[in-house]
Scaffold this active site. Structure first.
Site, PDB file in Angstrom:
ATOM      1  N   SER A  13      -7.890  42.796  18.272  1.00 47.75           N
ATOM      2  CA  SER A  13      -9.301  42.510  18.470  1.00 47.75           C
ATOM      3  C   SER A  13      -9.468  41.245  19.314  1.00 47.75           C
ATOM      4  CB  SER A  13      -9.992  42.333  17.113  1.00 47.75           C
ATOM      5  OG  SER A  13      -9.400  41.267  16.393  1.00 47.75           O
ATOM      6  N   LEU A  15     -10.307  40.844  22.425  1.00 47.90           N
ATOM      7  CA  LEU A  15      -9.806  40.880  23.795  1.00 47.90           C
ATOM      8  C   LEU A  15     -10.916  40.658  24.824  1.00 47.90           C
ATOM      9  CD1 LEU A  15      -7.186  43.803  23.848  1.00 47.90           C
ATOM     10  CD2 LEU A  15      -6.765  41.347  23.833  1.00 47.90           C
ATOM     11  N   ASP A  71     -22.513  40.015  20.857  1.00 45.85           N
ATOM     12  CA  ASP A  71     -22.234  40.681  22.130  1.00 45.85           C
ATOM     13  C   ASP A  71     -23.505  41.024  22.882  1.00 45.85           C
ATOM     14  OD1 ASP A  71     -19.424  40.893  22.738  1.00 45.85           O
ATOM     15  OD2 ASP A  71     -19.223  42.137  20.953  1.00 45.85           O
ATOM     16  N   LYS A 188       4.356  48.271  26.588  1.00 48.87           N
ATOM     17  CA  LYS A 188       4.467  49.192  25.455  1.00 48.87           C
ATOM     18  C   LYS A 188       3.238  49.174  24.536  1.00 48.87           C
ATOM     19  CE  LYS A 188       7.787  51.185  25.020  1.00 48.87           C
ATOM     20  NZ  LYS A 188       8.207  52.484  25.605  1.00 48.87           N
ATOM     21  N   CYS A 378     -35.125  24.595  16.094  1.00 50.60           N
ATOM     22  CA  CYS A 378     -35.297  25.197  14.776  1.00 50.60           C
ATOM     23  C   CYS A 378     -35.094  24.146  13.670  1.00 50.60           C
ATOM     24  CB  CYS A 378     -34.366  26.392  14.616  1.00 50.60           C
ATOM     25  SG  CYS A 378     -34.784  27.463  13.217  1.00 50.60           S
ATOM     26  N   TYR A 379     -33.970  24.158  12.991  1.00 52.52           N
ATOM     27  CA  TYR A 379     -33.689  23.160  11.959  1.00 52.52           C
ATOM     28  C   TYR A 379     -33.667  21.762  12.564  1.00 52.52           C
ATOM     29  CZ  TYR A 379     -32.142  22.870   7.037  1.00 52.52           C
ATOM     30  OH  TYR A 379     -32.075  22.687   5.679  1.00 52.52           O
ATOM     31  N   MET A 381     -35.713  20.747  14.868  1.00 52.04           N
ATOM     32  CA  MET A 381     -37.100  20.290  14.910  1.00 52.04           C
ATOM     33  C   MET A 381     -37.533  19.826  13.525  1.00 52.04           C
ATOM     34  SD  MET A 381     -40.708  22.234  15.818  1.00 52.04           S
ATOM     35  CE  MET A 381     -41.438  22.352  14.180  1.00 52.04           C
ATOM     36  N   HIS A 516     -35.923  29.544  19.334  1.00 58.22           N
ATOM     37  CA  HIS A 516     -34.541  29.466  19.828  1.00 58.22           C
ATOM     38  C   HIS A 516     -34.523  29.793  21.328  1.00 58.22           C
ATOM     39  CE1 HIS A 516     -32.247  29.065  16.028  1.00 58.22           C
ATOM     40  NE2 HIS A 516     -33.318  29.649  15.507  1.00 58.22           N
ATOM     41  N   GLU A 518     -32.417  29.211  23.508  1.00 56.51           N
ATOM     42  CA  GLU A 518     -31.096  29.579  24.032  1.00 56.51           C
ATOM     43  C   GLU A 518     -30.947  31.081  24.217  1.00 56.51           C
ATOM     44  OE1 GLU A 518     -30.368  29.064  19.485  1.00 56.51           O
ATOM     45  OE2 GLU A 518     -31.712  28.303  21.040  1.00 56.51           O
TER      46      GLU A 518
END
Length: 552
Positions: A13, A15, A71, A188, A378-379, A381, A516, A518
């Protein structure tokens, strides 16, 4: 019928399926196609909203308020397409849908099984999320061989059979490790991963081979021979020092041409100039600033993935390298603010719970008193409001009811605690539903003229994505404004405080927002608040010279 590109992973995982898929999507979009993306996650949680940031990383929020896998943040940073809850499906969501249908009697008393009922629901969700686009990329979470992923893999196998090879393509990402003792790459693991995939009826059309160094032609031929994949479709997904180089890297190997030819899609040439500008700005900065990020999940920085990217994007717009200094807020509580000295700006991000909150308050206090550019989210602020209430407005022991339900001055609280019919504060009971007042998704807010926020955004109404429960307590609005706090943005109905700041006469750059921002930052465009914050950090580093030069 939207052509589908299914992206699977093998060997191990982490990758980078999401970034690889998003990079291909960016090239296809640059060729003039309407592109969307989708994530199929095998965990049984209905969504990541209640999962630990330490285990799962960031919870990414879409316009419609869906709490999704991180994602989707990669997808939106690479694409112009806005995604929704349709673009993020978990095993838990699929089973929830099927069980709800069974309870309603939709299956007419029949036995409900993984095949066909679960796989049919997966296919329905894929079709619903991707219809109306020129092409769609669908990432299957996990690794081939995982039990949890099997229903998703069976569903995409069925879709390929039903639609035909010209309408569905399989792209498989694998690892080609470099064995230092042998001094060579080993193919392989890739061979075994494809063998596992073929055992469940899926033959990949394209292989992305993740490796530390470019894949030699001899290894490409070897992989092609043993996996039954054309040699030109064995693509080197080499480790790069900048993830925004991937679109150009894949394009140079012809990945987009292979995919379009396979799916019989006509498209124009790839216009990647914007991505080349992003890479150039990253590699040739003219300035550098140091930003301290004081958070609660520093040991697992994926919890702040969109945040760290947004800070970098803010620097890209002015060719400035942003160096991040990650600090744990609980350590600020224990050791004091010494670790904050020497930085050019301070950012306090979101979070939940009382652990480390006093460290965030101390950080906001330090930035305010030392005149260091401060950005609270958020927090962050809420921490700034608590600091101002305690140390400027004289409200001793002011706090958020999230952390102290008996605070004499609950300047932050649930709406139900301060907005009642009688106007009295209603204390939250121990058994109340913590998610009952969660504010999620894109919401408009009106910005006050003459404020820093208005200067940065350049308009009166903006939309930002939210994910929080607790709000600025309106019962303290007048008292805090009289003490000098500027409420620079409110919800469109004037009920909720969205942004606060300090007057420019008192502080060079001190702004905090409940949303948020971002989540709406991209490398090609940045975000006004992050661009302004990085510019303020540059100004602080230059000792006031920068803004004087700009103004002059």
């Amino acid at each position: 019928m939207t052509p589908l590109i299914f992206v699977t992973g093998g060997v191990v995982s982490s990758l980078g399926k999401g970034i690889a898929a998003a990079s291909l999507a960016a090239i296809l979009e640059a060729r003039g196609l309407r592109v969307t993306m989708m994530k199929l996650d095998p965990y049984i949680n209905v969504d990541p909203g209640t999962m630990s940031p330490f285990q799962h990383g960031e919870v990414y929020v879409t316009d419609d308020g869906a709490e999704t896998d991180l994602d989707l943040g990669h997808y939106e940073r690479y694409l112009r397409t806005r995604l929704s809850r349709k673009n993020s499906i978990t095993t838990g969501r699929i089973y929830e849908n099927v069980i709800r249908k069974e309870r309603r009697g939709d299956y007419l008393g029949g036995t409900v099984q993984v095949i066909p009922h679960i796989t049919d629901e997966i296919k329905r969700c894929i079709v619903e999320a991707t219809e109306g686009f020129d092409v769609a990329l669908v990432e299957v979470g996990g690794t081939v061989g995982d039990i949890e992923s099997l229903p998703f893999l069976e569903a995409i196998r069925q879709l390929r059979t039903e639609r035909g090879p010209e309408h569905a393509l399989f792209m498989h990402l694998t690892l080609v490790p470099f064995i230092a003792a042998a001094g060579e790459l080993k193919t392989k693991p890739t061979q075994h991963s494809v063998k596992e995939l073929r055992s469940i009826g899926i033959q990949p059309d394209v292989l992305l081979c993740r490796s530390e160094q470019p894949l030699p032609d001899s290894d490409r031929r070897k992989i092609a021979l043993f996996t039954n994949v054309p040699e030109k479709a064995v693509i080197s997904a080499v480790d790069l020092d900048n993830i925004y180089k991937l679109p150009q890297w894949f394009h140079e190997q012809g990945l987009d041409a292979i995919v379009l030819d396979r799916l019989r899609i006509q498209a124009g040439p790839a216009e990647l100039s914007e991505w080349n500008e992003v890479v150039d700005a990253t590699e040739h900065p003219v300035d550098e600033v140091s930003i301290a990020v004081v958070g609660k999940y520093i040991d697992h920085q994926d919890a702040y993935k969109s945040l760290s990217e947004a800070l970098k994007h803010g620097g890209l717009r002015q060719r400035t390298k942003v160096k991040l200094k990650w600090l744990e807020s609980s350590e600020i509580e224990r050791d004091g603010v010494e670790s904050l000295k020497g930085v050019d700006g301070i950012l306090v991000p979101g979070g939940f719970g009382d652990r480390g909150f006093e460290g965030k308050v101390a950080t906001a206090n330090y930035a305010r008193e030392q005149k260091i550019p401060y950005f609270g989210i958020c927090y962050g602020m809420q921490a700034a409001v608590v600091d101002y209430a305690r140390h400027v407005a004289g409200l001793d022991n002011a706090n958020s009811t999230e952390n102290d339900k008996n605070s004499p001055h609950p300047v932050i609280g649930l709406i139900t605690e301060w907005r009642t019919a009688t106007g009295e504060v209603e204390r939250r009971s121990e058994n109340s539903d913590l998610g009952g007042t969660m504010r999620l998704g894109l919401q408009d807010q009106r910005i006050k003229p003459g404020t820093l926020a208005r200067e940065l955004y350049g308009k009166d109404v903006v939309g930002e994505r939210h994910r929080h429960r607790y709000e600025f307590n309106n019962r303290y609005r007048t008292q805090l404004e009289d003490a000098g706090l500027v409420i620079s943005a409110k919800s469109m109905d004037d009920l909720l405080v969205e942004m606060v700041e300090l007057p420019r006469s008192e502080h060079p750059w001190y702004l905090a927002c409940q949303a948020h921002p971002e989540f709406l930052s991209t490398p090609r465009d940045g975000h006004p608040l992050f661009i302004g914050f990085v510019r303020a950090a540059r100004e602080a580093k230059a000792g006031g010279k920068l803004l004087r030069e700009v103004a002059g």
